[in-house]
Design a protein around this motif. Sequence first.
Motif, PDB file in Angstrom:
ATOM      1  N   ILE A 150       0.810  -1.219   0.000  1.00 15.11           N
ATOM      2  CA  ILE A 150       0.000   0.000   0.000  1.00 15.11           C
ATOM      3  C   ILE A 150       0.841   1.265   0.000  1.00 15.11           C
ATOM      4  O   ILE A 150       0.347   2.335  -0.329  1.00 15.11           O
ATOM      5  CB  ILE A 150      -0.956   0.065   1.210  1.00 15.11           C
ATOM      6  CG1 ILE A 150      -0.174   0.166   2.511  1.00 15.11           C
ATOM      7  CG2 ILE A 150      -1.919  -1.090   1.219  1.00 15.11           C
ATOM      8  CD1 ILE A 150      -0.919   0.883   3.587  1.00 15.11           C
ATOM      9  N   ASN A 151       2.108   1.169   0.405  1.00 13.75           N
ATOM     10  CA  ASN A 151       2.920   2.382   0.529  1.00 13.75           C
ATOM     11  C   ASN A 151       3.392   2.847  -0.845  1.00 13.75           C
ATOM     12  O   ASN A 151       4.168   2.152  -1.496  1.00 13.75           O
ATOM     13  CB  ASN A 151       4.126   2.119   1.425  1.00 13.75           C
ATOM     14  CG  ASN A 151       4.854   3.398   1.764  1.00 13.75           C
ATOM     15  OD1 ASN A 151       4.419   4.476   1.388  1.00 13.75           O
ATOM     16  ND2 ASN A 151       5.960   3.288   2.447  1.00 13.75           N
ATOM     17  N   PRO A 152       2.971   4.008  -1.323  1.00 17.14           N
ATOM     18  CA  PRO A 152       3.348   4.462  -2.670  1.00 17.14           C
ATOM     19  C   PRO A 152       4.679   5.178  -2.736  1.00 17.14           C
ATOM     20  O   PRO A 152       5.132   5.531  -3.813  1.00 17.14           O
ATOM     21  CB  PRO A 152       2.215   5.432  -3.022  1.00 17.14           C
ATOM     22  CG  PRO A 152       1.851   6.041  -1.702  1.00 17.14           C
ATOM     23  CD  PRO A 152       2.019   4.937  -0.673  1.00 17.14           C
TER      24      PRO A 152
ATOM     25  N   ARG B 202       5.738   1.151  -5.084  1.00 18.37           N
ATOM     26  CA  ARG B 202       5.160   0.072  -4.282  1.00 18.37           C
ATOM     27  C   ARG B 202       6.001  -1.208  -4.390  1.00 18.37           C
ATOM     28  O   ARG B 202       6.421  -1.587  -5.483  1.00 18.37           O
ATOM     29  CB  ARG B 202       3.742  -0.230  -4.760  1.00 18.37           C
ATOM     30  CG  ARG B 202       2.778   0.945  -4.680  1.00 18.37           C
ATOM     31  CD  ARG B 202       1.415   0.519  -5.251  1.00 18.37           C
ATOM     32  NE  ARG B 202       0.507   1.638  -5.375  1.00 18.37           N
ATOM     33  CZ  ARG B 202      -0.327   2.037  -4.410  1.00 18.37           C
ATOM     34  NH1 ARG B 202      -0.333   1.393  -3.258  1.00 18.37           N
ATOM     35  NH2 ARG B 202      -1.138   3.061  -4.599  1.00 18.37           N
TER      36      ARG B 202
ATOM     37  N   ARG C  32      -4.003  -5.216  -2.800  1.00 21.33           N
ATOM     38  CA  ARG C  32      -3.233  -4.375  -1.883  1.00 21.33           C
ATOM     39  C   ARG C  32      -2.933  -5.146  -0.595  1.00 21.33           C
ATOM     40  O   ARG C  32      -3.759  -5.911  -0.105  1.00 21.33           O
ATOM     41  CB  ARG C  32      -3.977  -3.083  -1.558  1.00 21.33           C
ATOM     42  CG  ARG C  32      -4.042  -2.107  -2.713  1.00 21.33           C
ATOM     43  CD  ARG C  32      -2.659  -1.533  -3.034  1.00 21.33           C
ATOM     44  NE  ARG C  32      -2.693  -0.642  -4.196  1.00 21.33           N
ATOM     45  CZ  ARG C  32      -2.398  -1.011  -5.443  1.00 21.33           C
ATOM     46  NH1 ARG C  32      -2.042  -2.274  -5.685  1.00 21.33           N
ATOM     47  NH2 ARG C  32      -2.447  -0.144  -6.418  1.00 21.33           N
TER      48      ARG C  32
ATOM     49  N   ARG D  40       6.377   2.116   7.305  1.00 21.08           N
ATOM     50  CA  ARG D  40       6.018   3.505   7.031  1.00 21.08           C
ATOM     51  C   ARG D  40       5.868   4.320   8.306  1.00 21.08           C
ATOM     52  O   ARG D  40       5.909   5.546   8.280  1.00 21.08           O
ATOM     53  CB  ARG D  40       4.722   3.563   6.225  1.00 21.08           C
ATOM     54  CG  ARG D  40       3.537   2.916   6.925  1.00 21.08           C
ATOM     55  CD  ARG D  40       2.335   2.760   6.012  1.00 21.08           C
ATOM     56  NE  ARG D  40       1.662   4.012   5.745  1.00 21.08           N
ATOM     57  CZ  ARG D  40       0.630   4.139   4.927  1.00 21.08           C
ATOM     58  NH1 ARG D  40       0.180   3.079   4.274  1.00 21.08           N
ATOM     59  NH2 ARG D  40       0.053   5.291   4.740  1.00 21.08           N
TER      60      ARG D  40
ATOM     61  N   ALA E 214      -6.335   1.402   5.964  1.00 21.94           N
ATOM     62  CA  ALA E 214      -5.332   1.839   4.989  1.00 21.94           C
ATOM     63  C   ALA E 214      -5.544   1.164   3.636  1.00 21.94           C
ATOM     64  O   ALA E 214      -5.446   1.800   2.575  1.00 21.94           O
ATOM     65  CB  ALA E 214      -3.925   1.539   5.520  1.00 21.94           C
ATOM     66  N   ILE E 215      -5.863  -0.123   3.654  1.00 25.09           N
ATOM     67  CA  ILE E 215      -6.116  -0.840   2.397  1.00 25.09           C
ATOM     68  C   ILE E 215      -7.384  -0.316   1.728  1.00 25.09           C
ATOM     69  O   ILE E 215      -7.421  -0.107   0.506  1.00 25.09           O
ATOM     70  CB  ILE E 215      -6.218  -2.356   2.655  1.00 25.09           C
ATOM     71  CG1 ILE E 215      -4.857  -2.916   3.074  1.00 25.09           C
ATOM     72  CG2 ILE E 215      -6.723  -3.078   1.408  1.00 25.09           C
ATOM     73  CD1 ILE E 215      -4.882  -4.385   3.464  1.00 25.09           C
TER      74      ILE E 215
ATOM     75  N   LEU F  48      -8.717   2.662   1.882  1.00 29.18           N
ATOM     76  CA  LEU F  48      -8.473   3.970   1.293  1.00 29.18           C
ATOM     77  C   LEU F  48      -7.693   3.856  -0.006  1.00 29.18           C
ATOM     78  O   LEU F  48      -7.890   4.637  -0.940  1.00 29.18           O
ATOM     79  CB  LEU F  48      -7.719   4.858   2.285  1.00 29.18           C
ATOM     80  CG  LEU F  48      -8.521   5.326   3.507  1.00 29.18           C
ATOM     81  CD1 LEU F  48      -7.611   6.058   4.483  1.00 29.18           C
ATOM     82  CD2 LEU F  48      -9.674   6.226   3.075  1.00 29.18           C
ATOM     83  N   ASP F  49      -6.797   2.878  -0.079  1.00 29.27           N
ATOM     84  CA  ASP F  49      -5.943   2.713  -1.258  1.00 29.27           C
ATOM     85  C   ASP F  49      -6.659   1.955  -2.373  1.00 29.27           C
ATOM     86  O   ASP F  49      -6.593   2.327  -3.551  1.00 29.27           O
ATOM     87  CB  ASP F  49      -4.681   1.968  -0.846  1.00 29.27           C
ATOM     88  CG  ASP F  49      -3.540   2.117  -1.841  1.00 29.27           C
ATOM     89  OD1 ASP F  49      -3.810   2.430  -3.008  1.00 29.27           O
ATOM     90  OD2 ASP F  49      -2.379   1.920  -1.457  1.00 29.27           O
ATOM     91  N   LEU F  50      -7.368   0.879  -2.010  1.00 33.92           N
ATOM     92  CA  LEU F  50      -7.968  -0.008  -3.010  1.00 33.92           C
ATOM     93  C   LEU F  50      -9.367   0.414  -3.425  1.00 33.92           C
ATOM     94  O   LEU F  50      -9.817   0.102  -4.531  1.00 33.92           O
ATOM     95  CB  LEU F  50      -7.997  -1.430  -2.431  1.00 33.92           C
ATOM     96  CG  LEU F  50      -8.376  -2.573  -3.360  1.00 33.92           C
ATOM     97  CD1 LEU F  50      -7.378  -2.694  -4.506  1.00 33.92           C
ATOM     98  CD2 LEU F  50      -8.444  -3.880  -2.569  1.00 33.92           C
ATOM     99  N   SER F  51     -10.092   1.108  -2.539  1.00 38.63           N
ATOM    100  CA  SER F  51     -11.461   1.569  -2.788  1.00 38.63           C
ATOM    101  C   SER F  51     -12.409   0.458  -3.232  1.00 38.63           C
ATOM    102  O   SER F  51     -13.083   0.561  -4.273  1.00 38.63           O
ATOM    103  CB  SER F  51     -11.466   2.686  -3.851  1.00 38.63           C
ATOM    104  OG  SER F  51     -10.696   3.782  -3.412  1.00 38.63           O
TER     105      SER F  51
END
Length: 331
Positions: free
Chosen positions: A135-137, A146, A184, A222, A240-241, A243-246
């Motif tokens: 997940i960390n960009p 990633r 993710r 992170r 966190a996942i 928010l990233d993957l939606s």
Amino acid sequence: MKKFMNSAETLVAESLAGFVAAHERLVAFGADGKFVRRRTLRPGKVAVISGGGAGHEPMHVGFVGPGMLDAACTGRIFTSPTPDQIVSAIRETEGGAGCLLVVKNYDGDVMNFEMAAELAAADHKVATVIVRDDINPDGFSRSQGRRGVAGTLVIEKLLGAAAEAGWPLDDLKRLGEDLDGRIRTMGVSLRGVRVPDTQRETFALAEDEMEMGVGIHGEPGRARAKFATATEIVATILEAIRLDLSPEGNDRLLLFVNGFGGTPVSELYLAYNIARSLCADFGLAVARSLVGTYVTSLDMAGLSVTIARLDGRELSLWDAPVDTAALRWGP
């Protein structure tokens, strides 16, 4: 440091020899012992090859067999295999339909697999899928962007099943690249690891600290946070996942809780139960599940959670028979 080994220099080679001997029905060493391949190759299908440093077992050698990988190349602990290992694997397993390389997004892996693909291109059609499920960009010293972490298993399983079903190389590459954007992973660690070659701990934590967002090479994550309850930890990861993957309510999800090597199975199932309940609270449907120690960082005390958004065809590929040392289901 106390390890069941004769020396740090011989650890990987001796471990691989034991692995091949224990699973001789499924696997064999390739030319000059440079890689592990299926014992029985199947001409006419795309060969799927992956690999990376030792220390992540059972990934990747544990995923060699019908329905998954044709070969896996192993380097020293947390160190990429060399191009000549990868070229040898391509030449021995490619049976006329081309070869697909599945590569985690770490600089050494990407560089050496790319070099191998170039060296083999004169005689073999080779394509590459880079896995970037972390997940960390922002990237770390080992990767640009990633990292490829536990989601690599999901991609290797789906691509292996598709190759077994006769998909052509170009379609496999498209599937892998599409999947990469829908998977993710986030990890958490309670302590660093000691690498046998150096005997140094990769990072140190106080008794009341944990490391969020770790990778699979023992590297820091992170953020460093105060230790919390399992529910709080898993909720932080899931948020966190999300928010990233939606993911959306009509998505069909694969939920994968993975141990890093030093976490009891009971704790992994506890974390899965929390994650599954949170998904339900969010209105998300978990269609498939996997829990266990599959993608490790030596004996790190920690775990990761992976969510993959899959369609019906991909769920069928997940369900397709697989016969490897670490994954086995179906007839």
